[in-house]
Design a protein around this motif. Structure first.
Motif, PDB file in Angstrom:
ATOM      1  N   VAL A 139       0.844  -1.202   0.000  1.00 23.95           N
ATOM      2  CA  VAL A 139       0.000   0.000   0.000  1.00 23.95           C
ATOM      3  C   VAL A 139       0.874   1.245   0.000  1.00 23.95           C
ATOM      4  O   VAL A 139       0.658   2.188  -0.772  1.00 23.95           O
ATOM      5  N   ALA A 140       1.892   1.243   0.879  1.00 27.90           N
ATOM      6  CA  ALA A 140       2.785   2.401   0.965  1.00 27.90           C
ATOM      7  C   ALA A 140       3.537   2.614  -0.341  1.00 27.90           C
ATOM      8  O   ALA A 140       3.718   3.754  -0.798  1.00 27.90           O
ATOM      9  N   SER A 141       3.969   1.514  -0.989  1.00 28.64           N
ATOM     10  CA  SER A 141       4.696   1.627  -2.250  1.00 28.64           C
ATOM     11  C   SER A 141       3.816   2.217  -3.337  1.00 28.64           C
ATOM     12  O   SER A 141       4.242   3.086  -4.113  1.00 28.64           O
ATOM     13  N   ALA A 142       2.542   1.739  -3.412  1.00 36.19           N
ATOM     14  CA  ALA A 142       1.625   2.259  -4.430  1.00 36.19           C
ATOM     15  C   ALA A 142       1.328   3.741  -4.185  1.00 36.19           C
ATOM     16  O   ALA A 142       1.274   4.546  -5.121  1.00 36.19           O
ATOM     17  N   ALA A 143       1.149   4.107  -2.911  1.00 35.46           N
ATOM     18  CA  ALA A 143       0.875   5.512  -2.589  1.00 35.46           C
ATOM     19  C   ALA A 143       2.079   6.387  -2.919  1.00 35.46           C
ATOM     20  O   ALA A 143       1.935   7.502  -3.446  1.00 35.46           O
ATOM     21  N   TRP A 144       3.267   5.885  -2.596  1.00 39.29           N
ATOM     22  CA  TRP A 144       4.479   6.669  -2.881  1.00 39.29           C
ATOM     23  C   TRP A 144       4.657   6.864  -4.384  1.00 39.29           C
ATOM     24  O   TRP A 144       5.034   7.932  -4.839  1.00 39.29           O
ATOM     25  N   HIS A 145       4.367   5.822  -5.163  1.00 41.84           N
ATOM     26  CA  HIS A 145       4.485   5.941  -6.615  1.00 41.84           C
ATOM     27  C   HIS A 145       3.527   7.010  -7.135  1.00 41.84           C
ATOM     28  O   HIS A 145       3.905   7.855  -7.977  1.00 41.84           O
ATOM     29  N   LEU A 146       2.280   7.020  -6.645  1.00 44.23           N
ATOM     30  CA  LEU A 146       1.315   8.016  -7.083  1.00 44.23           C
ATOM     31  C   LEU A 146       1.776   9.419  -6.684  1.00 44.23           C
ATOM     32  O   LEU A 146       1.715  10.362  -7.485  1.00 44.23           O
ATOM     33  N   ALA A 147       2.259   9.550  -5.441  1.00 40.72           N
ATOM     34  CA  ALA A 147       2.706  10.859  -4.977  1.00 40.72           C
ATOM     35  C   ALA A 147       3.924  11.331  -5.753  1.00 40.72           C
ATOM     36  O   ALA A 147       4.022  12.502  -6.140  1.00 40.72           O
ATOM     37  N   ALA A 148       4.879  10.417  -6.006  1.00 41.06           N
ATOM     38  CA  ALA A 148       6.111  10.805  -6.694  1.00 41.06           C
ATOM     39  C   ALA A 148       5.832  11.257  -8.117  1.00 41.06           C
ATOM     40  O   ALA A 148       6.448  12.204  -8.613  1.00 41.06           O
ATOM     41  N   THR A 149       4.897  10.585  -8.794  1.00 38.96           N
ATOM     42  CA  THR A 149       4.577  10.975 -10.177  1.00 38.96           C
ATOM     43  C   THR A 149       3.766  12.256 -10.229  1.00 38.96           C
ATOM     44  O   THR A 149       3.586  12.824 -11.313  1.00 38.96           O
ATOM     45  N   SER A 150       3.275  12.710  -9.078  1.00 40.58           N
ATOM     46  CA  SER A 150       2.493  13.952  -9.027  1.00 40.58           C
ATOM     47  C   SER A 150       3.249  15.097  -8.385  1.00 40.58           C
ATOM     48  O   SER A 150       2.689  16.184  -8.193  1.00 40.58           O
ATOM     49  N   GLY A 151       4.508  14.875  -7.998  1.00 42.72           N
ATOM     50  CA  GLY A 151       5.286  15.917  -7.350  1.00 42.72           C
ATOM     51  C   GLY A 151       4.942  16.094  -5.892  1.00 42.72           C
ATOM     52  O   GLY A 151       5.173  17.168  -5.318  1.00 42.72           O
ATOM     53  N   GLY A 152       4.384  15.047  -5.251  1.00 43.48           N
ATOM     54  CA  GLY A 152       4.000  15.134  -3.849  1.00 43.48           C
ATOM     55  C   GLY A 152       4.760  14.158  -2.995  1.00 43.48           C
ATOM     56  O   GLY A 152       5.828  13.653  -3.376  1.00 43.48           O
ATOM     57  N   MET A 153       4.183  13.851  -1.820  1.00 42.06           N
ATOM     58  CA  MET A 153       4.814  12.935  -0.875  1.00 42.06           C
ATOM     59  C   MET A 153       3.731  12.038  -0.289  1.00 42.06           C
ATOM     60  O   MET A 153       2.538  12.346  -0.348  1.00 42.06           O
ATOM     61  N   ALA A 154       4.173  10.924   0.314  1.00 46.68           N
ATOM     62  CA  ALA A 154       3.239  10.003   0.951  1.00 46.68           C
ATOM     63  C   ALA A 154       3.926   9.347   2.131  1.00 46.68           C
ATOM     64  O   ALA A 154       5.163   9.238   2.167  1.00 46.68           O
ATOM     65  N   GLY A 155       3.118   8.906   3.123  1.00 46.21           N
ATOM     66  CA  GLY A 155       3.670   8.223   4.281  1.00 46.21           C
ATOM     67  C   GLY A 155       2.586   7.416   4.984  1.00 46.21           C
ATOM     68  O   GLY A 155       1.386   7.668   4.802  1.00 46.21           O
ATOM     69  N   GLU A 156       3.026   6.414   5.776  1.00 45.76           N
ATOM     70  CA  GLU A 156       2.087   5.595   6.543  1.00 45.76           C
ATOM     71  C   GLU A 156       1.724   6.303   7.839  1.00 45.76           C
ATOM     72  O   GLU A 156       2.597   6.715   8.606  1.00 45.76           O
ATOM     73  N   ILE A 157       0.424   6.437   8.127  1.00 45.59           N
ATOM     74  CA  ILE A 157      -0.066   7.069   9.347  1.00 45.59           C
ATOM     75  C   ILE A 157      -1.264   6.268   9.859  1.00 45.59           C
ATOM     76  O   ILE A 157      -2.255   6.100   9.127  1.00 45.59           O
ATOM     77  N   ASP A 158      -1.179   5.762  11.086  1.00 45.80           N
ATOM     78  CA  ASP A 158      -2.312   5.119  11.759  1.00 45.80           C
ATOM     79  C   ASP A 158      -2.967   4.022  10.917  1.00 45.80           C
ATOM     80  O   ASP A 158      -4.194   3.963  10.775  1.00 45.80           O
ATOM     81  N   GLY A 159      -2.175   3.159  10.329  1.00 48.45           N
ATOM     82  CA  GLY A 159      -2.720   2.024   9.583  1.00 48.45           C
ATOM     83  C   GLY A 159      -3.149   2.347   8.171  1.00 48.45           C
ATOM     84  O   GLY A 159      -3.586   1.447   7.441  1.00 48.45           O
ATOM     85  N   GLY A 160      -3.089   3.594   7.761  1.00 48.97           N
ATOM     86  CA  GLY A 160      -3.416   3.967   6.393  1.00 48.97           C
ATOM     87  C   GLY A 160      -2.257   4.725   5.788  1.00 48.97           C
ATOM     88  O   GLY A 160      -1.150   4.763   6.336  1.00 48.97           O
ATOM     89  N   VAL A 161      -2.511   5.324   4.636  1.00 47.27           N
ATOM     90  CA  VAL A 161      -1.474   6.134   4.008  1.00 47.27           C
ATOM     91  C   VAL A 161      -2.036   7.532   3.768  1.00 47.27           C
ATOM     92  O   VAL A 161      -3.244   7.705   3.503  1.00 47.27           O
ATOM     93  N   VAL A 162      -1.168   8.505   3.883  1.00 44.00           N
ATOM     94  CA  VAL A 162      -1.537   9.902   3.663  1.00 44.00           C
ATOM     95  C   VAL A 162      -0.714  10.436   2.501  1.00 44.00           C
ATOM     96  O   VAL A 162       0.505  10.258   2.468  1.00 44.00           O
ATOM     97  N   LEU A 163      -1.400  11.067   1.544  1.00 45.37           N
ATOM     98  CA  LEU A 163      -0.718  11.653   0.393  1.00 45.37           C
ATOM     99  C   LEU A 163      -0.883  13.164   0.438  1.00 45.37           C
ATOM    100  O   LEU A 163      -1.990  13.675   0.704  1.00 45.37           O
ATOM    101  N   LEU A 164       0.200  13.873   0.203  1.00 45.32           N
ATOM    102  CA  LEU A 164       0.174  15.325   0.051  1.00 45.32           C
ATOM    103  C   LEU A 164       0.447  15.616  -1.419  1.00 45.32           C
ATOM    104  O   LEU A 164       1.566  15.423  -1.909  1.00 45.32           O
ATOM    105  N   LEU A 165      -0.610  16.053  -2.138  1.00 45.79           N
ATOM    106  CA  LEU A 165      -0.512  16.226  -3.588  1.00 45.79           C
ATOM    107  C   LEU A 165      -0.656  17.703  -3.940  1.00 45.79           C
ATOM    108  O   LEU A 165      -1.602  18.369  -3.481  1.00 45.79           O
ATOM    109  N   PRO A 166       0.246  18.234  -4.767  1.00 49.17           N
ATOM    110  CA  PRO A 166       0.176  19.648  -5.165  1.00 49.17           C
ATOM    111  C   PRO A 166      -0.932  19.870  -6.179  1.00 49.17           C
ATOM    112  O   PRO A 166      -0.678  20.187  -7.351  1.00 49.17           O
ATOM    113  N   GLU A 167      -2.173  19.715  -5.736  1.00 48.72           N
ATOM    114  CA  GLU A 167      -3.338  19.843  -6.609  1.00 48.72           C
ATOM    115  C   GLU A 167      -4.382  20.717  -5.923  1.00 48.72           C
ATOM    116  O   GLU A 167      -4.250  21.063  -4.738  1.00 48.72           O
ATOM    117  N   THR A 168      -5.442  21.059  -6.651  1.00 49.28           N
ATOM    118  CA  THR A 168      -6.452  21.977  -6.110  1.00 49.28           C
ATOM    119  C   THR A 168      -7.857  21.403  -6.110  1.00 49.28           C
ATOM    120  O   THR A 168      -8.778  22.034  -5.611  1.00 49.28           O
TER     121      THR A 168
END
Length: 646
Positions: A454-483
Motif C-alpha cells: 500500500v505504501a509503495s503504491a501511494a508513494w508511486h502516485l505521490a512521486a509521479t504527481s510531485g508530492g509525498m506520501a507516508g504511513e499514518i495510523d494504519g493507512g497512508v496519507v498523500l500530500l498532492l500539489p493539486e487543487t
C-alpha cells in the motif's frame, strides 16, 4: 436345286442340302475369327443360333456345337493366360516400386494398395507382429472405413490372423462368420462386423523363416478366392517381406547415422553454449559493476540472444495480453508453474524472482540466433532474469529507505508544521515537493492489504504527481500539489486499488494553502474516508466538501442502513410488499416544501392520491411525523438512503 426330305425313325425330318457343309464351315471360321478378336460370349452364341436357323443337318450341327464348346474353352484359357500375364506384369511393377521405396511406412502403404489393386478386393490391410506384446496388430489399411477395425489386435492363434501368424501358411474363407475352421473371439468378430467384411484371404509375411506379419485381401460379400489369386498374393507377400526387411534395415542404419551426427552436433553445440554463457556472464557482470539499470540489462539480452526483450513487472504481469497472444499466455502459465523459463512458439518467458519474492517476467520474442541455440539462450535469459531480480531488489531497498524518510517528513508536517518550517521545506525539496504550493491531503485505506505494498503504491502516485506520501495510523496519507480534492480522491482510489488488486477507499480535503493548514485538512480527509466506509462505499473516492455535514456526522458511525431502516422501516416494508411509493412520496413532499400541488406535479399523480398517501404515511409513522423533530429525523434518513449504494 430341290431339297429331298426324309423322315428318320424318330419322325424328325433331315434335310440334305449341298450348302450345309459350306454353312457349317463358315460357322467354324466365324468362331475362330471371334476367338481371335476376343469377342464377347454373346457373339459366339449368335453364330451357333444362325446355323440352327439355317436348318443344317443334325450331324453338321453337332460338329458346330462341338466347335463352339472348344472355342469357349480356348477363349477362357486365353483370358486366364492374359490375366496371369497382367498379374505377373503388375507384380513385377510392384517389385520395382517397392525396391525404390526407402521409408517403412511408404513401403507398407504401397504393399496394401497394390494387393487391393491386384486382387480387385474391397479392402486390403497388413498386420505386423508386436514382439513386446506377443500379438499382432493392424498397421496399415486400404479401403477400410471403421476406426475400430483399424485398431484391432490379435493374439497368436486367435482368428485368421493369429492362425496364419502361428502356422505361417495362407488361409482362405468365403464367409468369415460361417467358417468354423478357426477360433473366433467376440472382440475380433465385432471389429470385422463393424467393417462389414465377409470373404478373406490372408498370407504370411516371412523373413528368415520368421513370420513378421500377415497380408490380407477382403471383400464385403461372399467370394471364393481362386488358387491363382492365393498364389499371386503369396508372391506379393514374399517380395513385400524382403522390401519391409530392407526398409527396416535402412531405417536402422539411418537412425544410427543420425544418432552419431546428433552426438557430434551436440558436442559442438555444448562447446558453443559454454562460450556463449561465458560471454553473457561477463557482459552482465560488467553492467552490474558499472551501475547499470534494468533497461541496460534488457538491451544486452537482445544483443546476446536476438529478438525483442522486455521486462513486465507485477504479480499479474502480462495477463492483459493473454487473450491476444496465446503463445505468450501458454509460456507464462508454464513459467509460473515451474519457476523456470518456458518457450512456446517464438516466445520465451522467464520468471524474475529473488527467493520467494516475485517481481514479474522477462519476455523475449523472436527466433534464437543462431537457430540451434535455444537451450543456451534459455540459460542466458534465466541468468539475465536473476540479474534483473537483484537490481530490482536493490532498487526496492533504496526506495523503501526513501519512503521511510518521506513518511517521517509527512508525520512531522502533521504533528507540528510550524516548528521549523524552513527545515521541513528543505527536507520536502529533497523529495521534489514544494510546500509553498497548495496541497490536497488524501487519506487512503485498503483493509487486508500488505502495508508495504500500500505504501509503495501511494508513494508511486505521490512521486509521479510531485508530492509525498507516508504511513499514518494504519493507512497512508498523500500530500498532492493539486487543487481539486474530489478528483484527487477518485484518482487515488482508482490507481492504488488497481495496483493492489483490491478496493481502496480515499477521502480528501483541501487544498491547504500552506503547511500550517495541512493538519486540519488531514483531520477532514480522515473523517471523509471514515464516512465513505460507514456508508458502504468502500472502493470509492470523495472529498469532504462532497459529503458536507454527513462527513462530520457519520465519521464514527458504522450501521447507516440500520439507522435508515429504524426510521423509515414501516414505509420501506409497505412499499416492498405492496409495490407502493410511500417513501418516494414522503421525500417529494418534504422537498416540495410541504406543498400538495408541487408534490402532485413531481409525482405526476392526482392531488387526491397525494392526500391518501400522506394519510397512509401518518398511519404508519405516527401522527407527529410532520412535527419539526420528527421531520428532521425522517428527512435525514431519506437523505442517507439516497446516498447508500443502490
Amino acid at each position: 436345286m430341290p431339297i429331298a426330305a426324309v423322315e428318320d425313325s424318330r419322325g424328325i425330318h433331315v434335310h440334305n442340302h449341298p450348302m450345309d457343309a459350306l454353312t457349317a464351315t463358315a460357322a467354324v471360321r466365324g468362331l475362330l475369327t471371334l476367338l481371335h478378336d476376343e469377342a464377347p460370349a454373346a457373339e459366339f452364341e449368335a453364330v451357333v443360333d444362325s446355323v440352327r436357323a439355317a436348318g443344317i443337318s443334325p450331324a453338321l450341327l453337332t460338329e458346330v456345337d462341338a466347335a463352339y464348346a472348344t472355342a469357349m474353352r480356348l477363349r477362357d484359357a486365353l483370358r486366364e493366360h492374359r490375366r496371369r500375364e497382367a498379374e505377373l506384369a503388375a507384380l513385377n511393377d510392384t517389385i520395382g516400386d517397392l525396391a525404390a521405396l526407402r521409408d517403412v511406412d511408404a513401403v507398407l502403404s504401397a504393399i496394401v494398395h497394390r494387393a487391393r489393386s491386384l486382387l480387385g478386393s474391397d479392402t486390403a490391410y497388413l498386420s505386423l507382429q508386436d514382439t513386446d506384446a506377443g500379438d499382432t496388430y493392424v498397421r496399415v489399411t486400404a479401403g477400410a472405413v471403421s476406426p475400430r477395425f483399424r485398431q484391432l489386435r490379435m493374439a497368436i492363434g486367435d482368428c485368421i490372423g493369429g492362425l496364419v501368424a502361428e502356422r505361417g501358411t495362407p488361409f482362405v474363407t468365403a464367409d468369415y462368420f460361417a467358417d468354423i475352421g478357426f477360433r473366433h473371439t467376440s472382440r475380433l468378430d465385432e471389429g470385422v462386423g463393424d467393417e462389414g467384411l465377409v470373404a478373406m484371404l490372408a498370407v504370411p509375411l516371412v523373413v528368415d523363416d520368421t513370420v513378421i506379419g500377415v497380408l490380407w485381401a477382403s471383400d464385403r460379400r461372399p467370394r471364393v478366392f481362386r488358387p491363382g489369386e492365393v498364389s499371386l498374393l503369396t508372391a506379393l507377400a514374399a517380395h513385400a517381406s524382403v522390401a519391409i526387411d530392407n526398409a527396416n534395415l535402412l531405417a536402422e542404419t539411418r537412425s544410427a547415422i543420425a544418432e552419431l551426427a546428433d552426438a557430434h552436433a551436440g558436442a559442438r553445440a555444448h562447446s558453443a553454449s559454454i562460450e556463449r554463457a561465458a560471454a553473457a556472464h561477463d557482459r552482465f557482470t560488467g553492467l552490474v559493476l558499472a551501475g547499470a539499470g534494468v533497461d541496460d540489462v534488457v538491451r544486452a539480452v537482445g544483443e546476446l540472444v536476438g529478438g525483442d526483450a522486455s521486462v513486465l513487472l507485477g504479480p499479474d504481469a502480462g495477463s492483459a495480453t493473454d487473450a491476444t497472444d496465446p503463445d505468450f499466455a501458454a509460456a507464462r502459465v508454464q513459467a509460473l508453474a515451474t519457476g523456470r523459463g518456458a518457450r512456446v512458439g517464438n516466445v520465451d518467458v522467464v520468471p524474475v524472482a529473488a527467493g520467494t519474492e516475485w517481481f514479474g517476467v522477462l519476455v523475449r520474442r523472436g527466433e534464437s540466433n543462431p537457430p540451434d541455440s535455444t537451450a543456451s539462450d534459455m540459460r542466458t535469459l534465466e541468468r539475465a532474469a536473476m540479474i534483473v531480480a537483484l537490481l530490482l531488489f536493490f532498487r526496492r531497498s533504496a526506495d523503501e529507505a526513501e519512503h521511510r524518510l518521506a513518511g517521517e517528513l509527512v508525520r512531522d508536517i502533521l504533528a507540528a508544521p510550524s516548528r521549523d518550517r524552513r527545515a521541513i521545506g528543505d527536507r520536502a525539496a529533497r523529495f521534489g515537493a514544494d510546500l509553498n504550493r497548495p496541497h490536497v491531503v488524501v487519506v487512503v485505506q485498503v483493509p487486508g492489504a500488505d502495508r508495504s505494498r500500500v505504501a509503495s503504491a501511494a508513494w508511486h502516485l505521490a512521486a509521479t504527481s510531485g508530492g509525498m506520501a507516508g504511513e499514518i495510523d494504519g493507512g497512508v496519507v498523500l500530500l498532492l500539489p493539486e487543487t481539486d480534492p474530489s478528483a484527487s480522491a477518485r484518482r487515488a482510489a482508482t490507481e492504488i486499488g488497481h495496483a493492489l488488486g483490491r478496493p481502496a477507499t480515499a477521502g480528501a480535503a483541501g487544498p491547504a494553502p500552506d503547511p500550517d493548514a495541512i493538519p486540519d485538512r488531514y483531520a477532514e480527509a480522515g473523517r471523509c474516508v471514515a464516512a465513505l466506509r460507514a456508508l458502504g462505499r468502500s472502493g470509492e473516492g470523495a472529498s469532504a466538501d462532497e459529503l458536507g455535514f454527513l462527513g462530520v456526522l457519520l465519521a464514527d458511525t458504522k450501521d447507516i442502513a440500520g439507522i435508515v431502516h429504524a426510521t423509515l422501516g414501516p414505509l420501506l416494508d409497505y412499499d416492498a410488499t405492496r409495490g407502493a411509493e410511500l417513501t418516494r412520496t414522503a421525500a417529494a413532499y418534504f422537498d416540495s416544501g410541504r406543498s400538495l400541488a408541487r408534490t402532485r406535479t413531481v409525482l405526476h399523480v392526482h392531488i387526491n392520491t397525494v392526500t391518501q398517501r400522506l394519510d397512509r404515511i401518518a398511519s404508519l409513522l405516527g401522527a407527529d411525523w410532520r412535527e419539526p423533530d420528527r421531520e428532521l429525523q425522517i428527512r435525514l434518513a431519506l437523505h442517507l438512503r439516497g446516498m447508500l449504494p443502490k
